[in-house]
Motif scaffolding. Structure first.
Motif, PDB file in Angstrom:
ATOM      1  N   UNK A 185       0.828  -1.199   0.000  1.00 34.82           N
ATOM      2  CA  UNK A 185       0.000   0.000   0.000  1.00 34.82           C
ATOM      3  C   UNK A 185       0.868   1.258   0.000  1.00 34.82           C
ATOM      4  N   UNK A 186       1.920   1.237   0.793  1.00 32.39           N
ATOM      5  CA  UNK A 186       2.815   2.394   0.846  1.00 32.39           C
ATOM      6  C   UNK A 186       3.442   2.654  -0.518  1.00 32.39           C
ATOM      7  N   UNK A 187       3.909   1.595  -1.174  1.00 25.95           N
ATOM      8  CA  UNK A 187       4.532   1.746  -2.495  1.00 25.95           C
ATOM      9  C   UNK A 187       3.512   2.261  -3.508  1.00 25.95           C
ATOM     10  N   UNK A 188       2.289   1.757  -3.460  1.00 18.25           N
ATOM     11  CA  UNK A 188       1.247   2.242  -4.379  1.00 18.25           C
ATOM     12  C   UNK A 188       0.973   3.726  -4.146  1.00 18.25           C
ATOM     13  N   UNK A 189       0.920   4.143  -2.892  1.00 21.71           N
ATOM     14  CA  UNK A 189       0.716   5.560  -2.587  1.00 21.71           C
ATOM     15  C   UNK A 189       1.869   6.408  -3.122  1.00 21.71           C
ATOM     16  N   UNK A 192       1.711   6.662  -7.007  1.00 18.08           N
ATOM     17  CA  UNK A 192       0.669   7.591  -7.450  1.00 18.08           C
ATOM     18  C   UNK A 192       1.090   9.050  -7.250  1.00 18.08           C
ATOM     19  N   UNK A 193       1.908   9.296  -6.249  1.00 23.37           N
ATOM     20  CA  UNK A 193       2.367  10.663  -6.009  1.00 23.37           C
ATOM     21  C   UNK A 193       3.425  11.103  -7.021  1.00 23.37           C
ATOM     22  N   UNK A 194       4.006  10.149  -7.738  1.00 26.22           N
ATOM     23  CA  UNK A 194       5.070  10.464  -8.696  1.00 26.22           C
ATOM     24  C   UNK A 194       4.534  10.804 -10.084  1.00 26.22           C
ATOM     25  N   UNK A 195       3.290  10.445 -10.333  1.00 29.03           N
ATOM     26  CA  UNK A 195       2.765  10.606 -11.693  1.00 29.03           C
ATOM     27  C   UNK A 195       2.355  12.054 -11.968  1.00 29.03           C
TER      28      UNK A 195
END
Length: 232
Positions: A185-189, A192-195
């Motif tokens: 979940x942390x990696x997915x968050x 998403x913040x990098x896009x």
């Protein structure tokens, strides 16, 4: 007897060499188990106990903890470098970039020791650091390709990848026993913040040199194990 002596006791040297090699392999196997479970803060003494050898034998085979880290994690660092190469080969640069982050973070989640290795540097671990530098050069190209597509935010800095690994290592070390999938979940968050488009501006990145010093300090703190004396 001197090496090469023709006397009958000369062959005894070969079993000694074989015993030394067996001890070395036993120590490496034990270190894989201990570091994967407990991270790099695990002591050399705990590795010796896992291997079933004396601490003096441990230090004869691996005089420093950095040498042991080099031997244990070279194959994992090779797999890490291979993940960068695979990402560069993906025809979709953004997909390759995201795939690399997910693969690297999954490697950290699978091995607490490797979670630490990616957040530290060990100058005397020559093979390990050569592979790390090879992977870093590939990552620079990976970042450029992802930015060129317009999918990766323009203010993303190479040092941000190190920060991602540090953040993931913290989550892995804190949750691996109770919530082993929390890192996903942390990696997915984070991804998403990098896009692009960016939702806001970021503080200035720490820069390569300060971050290297932080990684070096962490590595030194982890491997500063005193070598036992001859009578140990």
């Amino acid at each position: 007897m001197t090496p090469g002596s023709p006397h009958s006791d000369a062959p005894s040297a070969q079993p000694l060499r074989s015993d030394a090699e067996r001890n070395r392999e036993r120590i490496i196997a034990a270190a894989r188990t201990v570091f994967a479970r407990d991270g790099l803060n695990a002591s050399m003494a705990s590795v010796a106990r896992e291997a079933g050898v004396g601490i003096a034998t441990m230090f004869r085979r691996f005089p420093t903890k950095e040498e042991l880290v080099d031997a244990v994690f070279c194959d994992r660092m090779q797999a890490y470098a291979d993940a960068v190469t695979a990402a560069m080969d993906d025809p979709d640069p953004w997909k390759g970039f995201v795939g690399y982050i997910e693969a690297a973070c999954a490697m950290q989640a699978a091995d607490n020791g490797f979670a630490d290795v990616l957040t530290m540097t060990f100058p005397t671990a020559k093979a390990l650091e050569r592979l790390r530098n090879e992977a870093y050069e590939g990552m620079l190209g990976l970042i450029d390709r992802a930015k060129a597509t317009g999918r990766l935010r323009e203010d993303f800095d190479p040092s941000d990848l190190v920060l991602i690994h540090m953040a993931n290592a913290g989550v892995v070390n804190a949750t691996s026993g109770a919530a082993p999938d929390a890192w996903r979940r942390v990696v997915a968050l984070l991804i998403q913040s990098l896009e692009a488009p960016a939702r806001g501006t970021l503080p200035a990145p720490p820069g390569h040199e300060p971050l290297y010093k932080a990684m070096l300090r962490a590595g030194q703190a982890t491997t500063s194990t005193p070598t036992p004396g001859k009578n140990n």
